[in-house]
Motif scaffolding. Structure first.
Motif, short mmCIF file in Angstrom:
data_model
loop_
_atom_site.label_atom_id
_atom_site.label_comp_id
_atom_site.label_asym_id
_atom_site.label_seq_id
_atom_site.Cartn_x
_atom_site.Cartn_y
_atom_site.Cartn_z
N LEU A 1 0.81 -1.21 0.00
CA LEU A 1 0.00 0.00 0.00
C LEU A 1 0.85 1.27 0.00
O LEU A 1 1.77 1.43 0.80
CB LEU A 1 -0.92 0.01 1.23
CG LEU A 1 -1.84 1.22 1.37
CD1 LEU A 1 -2.80 1.32 0.19
CD2 LEU A 1 -2.62 1.13 2.68
N ILE A 2 0.51 2.16 -0.91
CA ILE A 2 1.08 3.51 -0.96
C ILE A 2 -0.08 4.47 -0.77
O ILE A 2 -1.14 4.32 -1.39
CB ILE A 2 1.80 3.77 -2.29
CG1 ILE A 2 2.99 2.82 -2.44
CG2 ILE A 2 2.23 5.23 -2.40
CD1 ILE A 2 3.68 2.90 -3.79
N CYS B 1 -4.29 13.28 10.04
CA CYS B 1 -4.51 12.32 8.95
C CYS B 1 -3.29 11.42 8.78
O CYS B 1 -3.43 10.20 8.66
CB CYS B 1 -4.82 13.08 7.66
SG CYS B 1 -5.24 12.01 6.28
N LEU B 2 -2.11 12.01 8.79
CA LEU B 2 -0.87 11.24 8.67
C LEU B 2 -0.74 10.24 9.82
O LEU B 2 -0.38 9.08 9.61
CB LEU B 2 0.33 12.17 8.62
CG LEU B 2 1.70 11.52 8.52
CD1 LEU B 2 1.81 10.64 7.28
CD2 LEU B 2 2.79 12.60 8.52
N LYS B 3 -1.04 10.68 11.03
CA LYS B 3 -0.98 9.81 12.20
C LYS B 3 -1.92 8.60 12.03
O LYS B 3 -1.53 7.46 12.28
CB LYS B 3 -1.36 10.60 13.45
CG LYS B 3 -1.39 9.81 14.71
CD LYS B 3 -1.83 10.67 15.89
CE LYS B 3 -2.04 9.81 17.11
NZ LYS B 3 -2.69 10.53 18.19
N GLU C 1 -0.62 1.32 8.30
CA GLU C 1 0.77 0.88 8.22
C GLU C 1 1.21 0.62 6.77
O GLU C 1 1.68 -0.46 6.44
CB GLU C 1 0.98 -0.37 9.08
CG GLU C 1 0.66 -0.17 10.54
CD GLU C 1 0.81 -1.44 11.36
OE1 GLU C 1 1.28 -2.46 10.82
OE2 GLU C 1 0.43 -1.40 12.53
N PRO C 2 1.08 1.64 5.91
CA PRO C 2 1.45 1.44 4.50
C PRO C 2 2.96 1.35 4.31
O PRO C 2 3.74 1.71 5.18
CB PRO C 2 0.90 2.70 3.83
CG PRO C 2 0.93 3.72 4.90
CD PRO C 2 0.64 2.99 6.19
N ARG C 3 3.32 0.89 3.15
CA ARG C 3 4.73 0.80 2.77
C ARG C 3 5.34 2.17 2.54
O ARG C 3 6.51 2.41 2.83
CB ARG C 3 4.84 -0.05 1.50
CG ARG C 3 6.26 -0.37 1.07
CD ARG C 3 6.29 -1.36 -0.07
NE ARG C 3 5.73 -0.87 -1.30
CZ ARG C 3 6.36 -0.05 -2.15
NH1 ARG C 3 7.57 0.36 -1.87
NH2 ARG C 3 5.78 0.33 -3.26
N LEU C 4 4.53 3.10 2.03
CA LEU C 4 5.02 4.44 1.71
C LEU C 4 3.87 5.43 1.85
O LEU C 4 2.74 5.13 1.48
CB LEU C 4 5.55 4.47 0.27
CG LEU C 4 6.04 5.80 -0.29
CD1 LEU C 4 7.28 6.28 0.47
CD2 LEU C 4 6.34 5.67 -1.78
N VAL C 5 4.17 6.63 2.37
CA VAL C 5 3.19 7.71 2.45
C VAL C 5 3.80 8.96 1.82
O VAL C 5 4.94 9.33 2.12
CB VAL C 5 2.80 8.03 3.91
CG1 VAL C 5 1.79 9.17 3.95
CG2 VAL C 5 2.24 6.81 4.61
N LEU C 6 3.05 9.58 0.94
CA LEU C 6 3.45 10.84 0.30
C LEU C 6 2.50 11.93 0.80
O LEU C 6 1.28 11.76 0.73
CB LEU C 6 3.33 10.73 -1.22
CG LEU C 6 4.03 9.53 -1.85
CD1 LEU C 6 3.58 9.33 -3.28
CD2 LEU C 6 5.52 9.71 -1.78
#
Length: 130
Positions: free
Chosen positions: A72-73, A90-92, A99-104
Motif C-alpha cells: 500500500l502507498i 490524517c498522517l498519524k 501501516e502502509p509501505r510508503l506515504v506521500l
C-alpha cells in the motif's frame, strides 16, 4: 503490484496519473468526487471526511477494498482548506491504522511548519496587529 489510496483526491488529477494494481480516491467534497468519477471511470472514488471516521471504518475500508499493507502507498493532499493539525492527524491515522509501505504528503501548511515559516508568519502578524 502496489495499491494506491489518495486522501484528498479532489478532481482526480493526481490519482488519475498513478499506475497501480488497485486505486482509490477519497475526498470529502461530493462535487469533486462526482467530477473525478466521470473523468476517471476506471478509478473508484469515495466521498468521506476521513478525519471524522472511526478506526474501525479505516480498517474496514482496507479489507473491503482488498488492499494489503505490504503493497500500500498512500497519498495525502488535504491541504486545500485544512491546516497543519488536520494534515498531522490524517498522517498519524494512516501510519497507525493502515501501516502502509510508503506515504506521500503534499501540504503547504506542513512545509511552512517544518521550515519555520509558520513561526515567522505568526511573529509578523503579531507585529502588524500591535
Amino acid at each position: 503490484q502496489d495499491g494506491f489510496i489518495e486522501i484528498g483526491s479532489d478532481l482526480g488529477k493526481t490519482i488519475g496519473q498513478v499506475v497501480a494494481s488497485k486505486t482509490l480516491g477519497i475526498d470529502k467534497s461530493s462535487s469533486s468526487v462526482e467530477i473525478a468519477s466521470n473523468d476517471y471511470p476506471t478509478i473508484q472514488f469515495l466521498e468521506k471526511d476521513v478525519l471524522v471516521e472511526s478506526k474501525d471504518w479505516w480498517k474496514d475500508l482496507l479489507i473491503s477494498s482488498n488492499f494489503t499493507t505490504d503493497d500500500l502507498i498512500v497519498g495525502i493532499d488535504i491541504n486545500g482548506n485544512r491546516e497543519f493539525e488536520a494534515v498531522r492527524e490524517c498522517l498519524k491515522r494512516v501510519l497507525e491504522w493502515w501501516e502502509p509501505r510508503l506515504v506521500l504528503v503534499k501540504s503547504r501548511s506542513m512545509f511552512r511548519v517544518f521550515h519555520g515559516l509558520e513561526c515567522e508568519k505568526d511573529v509578523l502578524s503579531s507585529k502588524i496587529n500591535k
